[in-house]
Scaffold this motif. Structure first.
Motif, PDB file in Angstrom:
ATOM      1  N   MET A  67       4.307 -22.510  48.165  1.00 27.21           N
ATOM      2  CA  MET A  67       3.763 -23.409  47.027  1.00 27.21           C
ATOM      3  C   MET A  67       2.766 -24.669  47.425  1.00 27.21           C
ATOM      4  SD  MET A  67       4.652 -23.995  42.988  1.00 27.21           S
ATOM      5  CE  MET A  67       5.932 -25.299  43.367  1.00 27.21           C
ATOM      6  N   GLN A  68       3.681 -25.224  48.249  1.00 27.04           N
ATOM      7  CA  GLN A  68       3.247 -26.518  48.963  1.00 27.04           C
ATOM      8  C   GLN A  68       1.799 -26.308  49.828  1.00 27.04           C
ATOM      9  OE1 GLN A  68       4.536 -29.701  48.904  1.00 27.04           O
ATOM     10  NE2 GLN A  68       2.274 -29.914  49.483  1.00 27.04           N
ATOM     11  N   GLU A  69       1.775 -25.195  50.421  1.00 25.64           N
ATOM     12  CA  GLU A  69       0.370 -24.490  51.268  1.00 25.64           C
ATOM     13  C   GLU A  69      -0.697 -24.600  50.355  1.00 25.64           C
ATOM     14  OE1 GLU A  69      -1.085 -21.206  54.138  1.00 25.64           O
ATOM     15  OE2 GLU A  69       0.991 -21.259  53.503  1.00 25.64           O
ATOM     16  N   ILE A  70      -0.495 -24.055  49.129  1.00 27.47           N
ATOM     17  CA  ILE A  70      -1.519 -23.832  48.106  1.00 27.47           C
ATOM     18  C   ILE A  70      -1.935 -25.072  47.623  1.00 27.47           C
ATOM     19  CG2 ILE A  70      -2.128 -22.919  45.896  1.00 27.47           C
ATOM     20  CD1 ILE A  70       0.026 -20.774  46.358  1.00 27.47           C
ATOM     21  N   LEU A  71      -0.921 -25.740  47.191  1.00 18.28           N
ATOM     22  CA  LEU A  71      -1.161 -27.446  46.642  1.00 18.28           C
ATOM     23  C   LEU A  71      -2.229 -28.254  47.754  1.00 18.28           C
ATOM     24  CD1 LEU A  71       2.031 -27.985  44.735  1.00 18.28           C
ATOM     25  CD2 LEU A  71      -0.277 -27.504  43.563  1.00 18.28           C
ATOM     26  N   ASP A  72      -1.836 -28.052  48.642  1.00 18.29           N
ATOM     27  CA  ASP A  72      -2.352 -28.781  49.643  1.00 18.29           C
ATOM     28  C   ASP A  72      -3.966 -28.754  49.978  1.00 18.29           C
ATOM     29  OD1 ASP A  72      -0.125 -30.118  50.844  1.00 18.29           O
ATOM     30  OD2 ASP A  72       0.087 -28.563  52.259  1.00 18.29           O
ATOM     31  N   ARG A  73      -4.360 -27.568  49.320  1.00 14.54           N
ATOM     32  CA  ARG A  73      -5.731 -27.238  49.229  1.00 14.54           C
ATOM     33  C   ARG A  73      -6.423 -27.846  48.014  1.00 14.54           C
ATOM     34  NH1 ARG A  73      -3.742 -22.144  51.283  1.00 14.54           N
ATOM     35  NH2 ARG A  73      -4.379 -20.871  49.046  1.00 14.54           N
ATOM     36  N   TYR A  74      -5.680 -28.367  47.169  1.00 19.85           N
ATOM     37  CA  TYR A  74      -6.459 -29.073  45.953  1.00 19.85           C
ATOM     38  C   TYR A  74      -6.934 -30.527  46.251  1.00 19.85           C
ATOM     39  CZ  TYR A  74      -4.567 -25.663  42.218  1.00 19.85           C
ATOM     40  OH  TYR A  74      -4.475 -24.671  41.434  1.00 19.85           O
ATOM     41  N   GLU A  75      -8.043 -30.843  45.624  1.00 19.81           N
ATOM     42  CA  GLU A  75      -8.450 -32.144  45.576  1.00 19.81           C
ATOM     43  C   GLU A  75      -7.222 -33.227  44.865  1.00 19.81           C
ATOM     44  OE1 GLU A  75     -12.718 -33.114  44.776  1.00 19.81           O
ATOM     45  OE2 GLU A  75     -12.563 -31.027  44.529  1.00 19.81           O
ATOM     46  N   PRO A  76      -6.830 -34.191  45.563  1.00 16.70           N
ATOM     47  CA  PRO A  76      -5.803 -35.233  44.933  1.00 16.70           C
ATOM     48  C   PRO A  76      -6.373 -36.025  43.657  1.00 16.70           C
ATOM     49  CG  PRO A  76      -6.516 -36.026  47.028  1.00 16.70           C
ATOM     50  CD  PRO A  76      -7.128 -34.923  46.920  1.00 16.70           C
ATOM     51  N   ILE A  77      -5.485 -36.548  42.777  1.00 18.58           N
ATOM     52  CA  ILE A  77      -5.685 -37.351  41.999  1.00 18.58           C
ATOM     53  C   ILE A  77      -4.700 -38.333  41.873  1.00 18.58           C
ATOM     54  CG2 ILE A  77      -5.032 -36.337  39.866  1.00 18.58           C
ATOM     55  CD1 ILE A  77      -7.212 -37.603  38.297  1.00 18.58           C
ATOM     56  N   THR A  78      -4.896 -39.856  41.724  1.00 24.35           N
ATOM     57  CA  THR A  78      -3.823 -40.715  41.530  1.00 24.35           C
ATOM     58  C   THR A  78      -3.551 -41.191  40.406  1.00 24.35           C
ATOM     59  OG1 THR A  78      -5.337 -42.674  41.749  1.00 24.35           O
ATOM     60  CG2 THR A  78      -4.714 -41.794  43.943  1.00 24.35           C
ATOM     61  N   LEU A  79      -2.289 -41.780  40.169  1.00 28.61           N
ATOM     62  CA  LEU A  79      -1.952 -42.257  38.935  1.00 28.61           C
ATOM     63  C   LEU A  79      -2.873 -43.049  38.446  1.00 28.61           C
ATOM     64  CD1 LEU A  79       1.956 -42.827  39.215  1.00 28.61           C
ATOM     65  CD2 LEU A  79       0.875 -41.083  37.932  1.00 28.61           C
ATOM     66  N   GLU A  80      -3.437 -43.946  39.184  1.00 32.05           N
ATOM     67  CA  GLU A  80      -4.566 -45.063  38.680  1.00 32.05           C
ATOM     68  C   GLU A  80      -5.815 -44.311  38.159  1.00 32.05           C
ATOM     69  OE1 GLU A  80      -6.053 -48.758  38.091  1.00 32.05           O
ATOM     70  OE2 GLU A  80      -4.150 -48.387  38.688  1.00 32.05           O
TER      71      GLU A  80
END
Length: 263
Positions: A1-14
């Protein structure tokens, strides 16, 4: 699952500050890890993944309180729409702890009120917390609870704790959040019984209900349908045989089927 999530664009808490959704409609779904992986693959273009401290999968801890006769559990199990829960929610890696009151009204909308819980250790939690006006900080907790909780704070005792790992997705229109909980474990404080939920996955869609959701048709395509799952109620029913469970039995049987499918 981590490998799939690594291909997502991130968003921060801010960047997520504008989508707190403290007054919202929650819809829960239950599935298994293999199906979740397929969902994550097809949702990637429509969602960001929350990243905190470099982590996209974060450990959570929750300690639930109730009265000695489990009045909050019994009200939920009896089918009342208007109900409350009280808990300490810990974001373990961040070291943040909050005392929270969740209130659901008869329109199925959930309001959450919370305040910081000082000096709480989620790694070695204190199960003997009593909400009495014993010092300045507990005076503040008591004032908070008496403002938002419909139960006497002094009647509360710790009933159930759970741990799980959470992924949070945010749609690119920033109108909803999708929390995905895996590796769910329960421990009943009253009975000292434990239950590990294996490959069960709890998905919760949190939105104001006014905007279309890009995830709903994808869930339907994968035959992931709405399925009530209160962690407090399900965890309590699975770990305490003395509790009433007539209305909740169909959900318990359904969850057992999910567990069997995941083996």
């Amino acid at each position: 699952m981590q490998e799939i999530l690594d291909r997502y664009e991130p968003i921060t808490l801010e960047e997520m500050k504008d989508i707190r959704l403290m007054n919202r409609i929650d819809t829960k779904f239950v599935t298994t890890v293999p199906v979740l992986k397929r969902l994550l693959e097809i949702a990637r273009d429509d969602y960001f993944v929350q990243e905190t401290g470099g982590l996209r999968i974060s450990p959570y801890y929750t300690l639930y309180f109730d009265t000695a006769d489990c009045a909050m559990y019994n009200r939920h199990e009896a089918g009342y729409l208007v109900r409350q829960k009280i808990r300490i929610r810990s974001y373990v890696d961040a070291g943040l702890n909050f005392l929270e009151v969740k209130t659901k009204n008869n329109h199925k909308r959930t309001k959450k009120k919370r305040m910081t819980m000082e000096n709480f250790d989620a790694v070695n939690p204190d199960h003997n917390i009593l909400f009495r006006r014993q010092d300045e900080q507990f005076v503040a907790y008591d004032d908070f609870l008496r403002t938002y909780l419909r139960y006497d704070p002094e009647a509360l005792t710790a009933q159930l704790e759970n741990r799980f790992d959470r992924v949070t997705l945010v749609n690119k229109g920033k109108t909803e959040r999708l929390t995905i909980d895996t590796n769910l474990r329960f421990h009943n404080i009253a009975t000292d019984n434990f239950r590990f939920m294996g490959d069960i996955v709890i998905i919760e869609l949190k939105r104001d209900g006014l905007k279309p959701s890009p995830i709903l048709p994808k869930l339907l395509d994968l035959r992931i349908h709405p399925h009530g799952f209160s962690k407090y109620c399900i965890g309590s029913a699975l770990t305490n045989d003395d509790l009433r469970r007539n209305r909740i039995k169909p959900r318990l049987h359904s969850i057992e089927r999910f567990l069997a499918q995941a083996k």
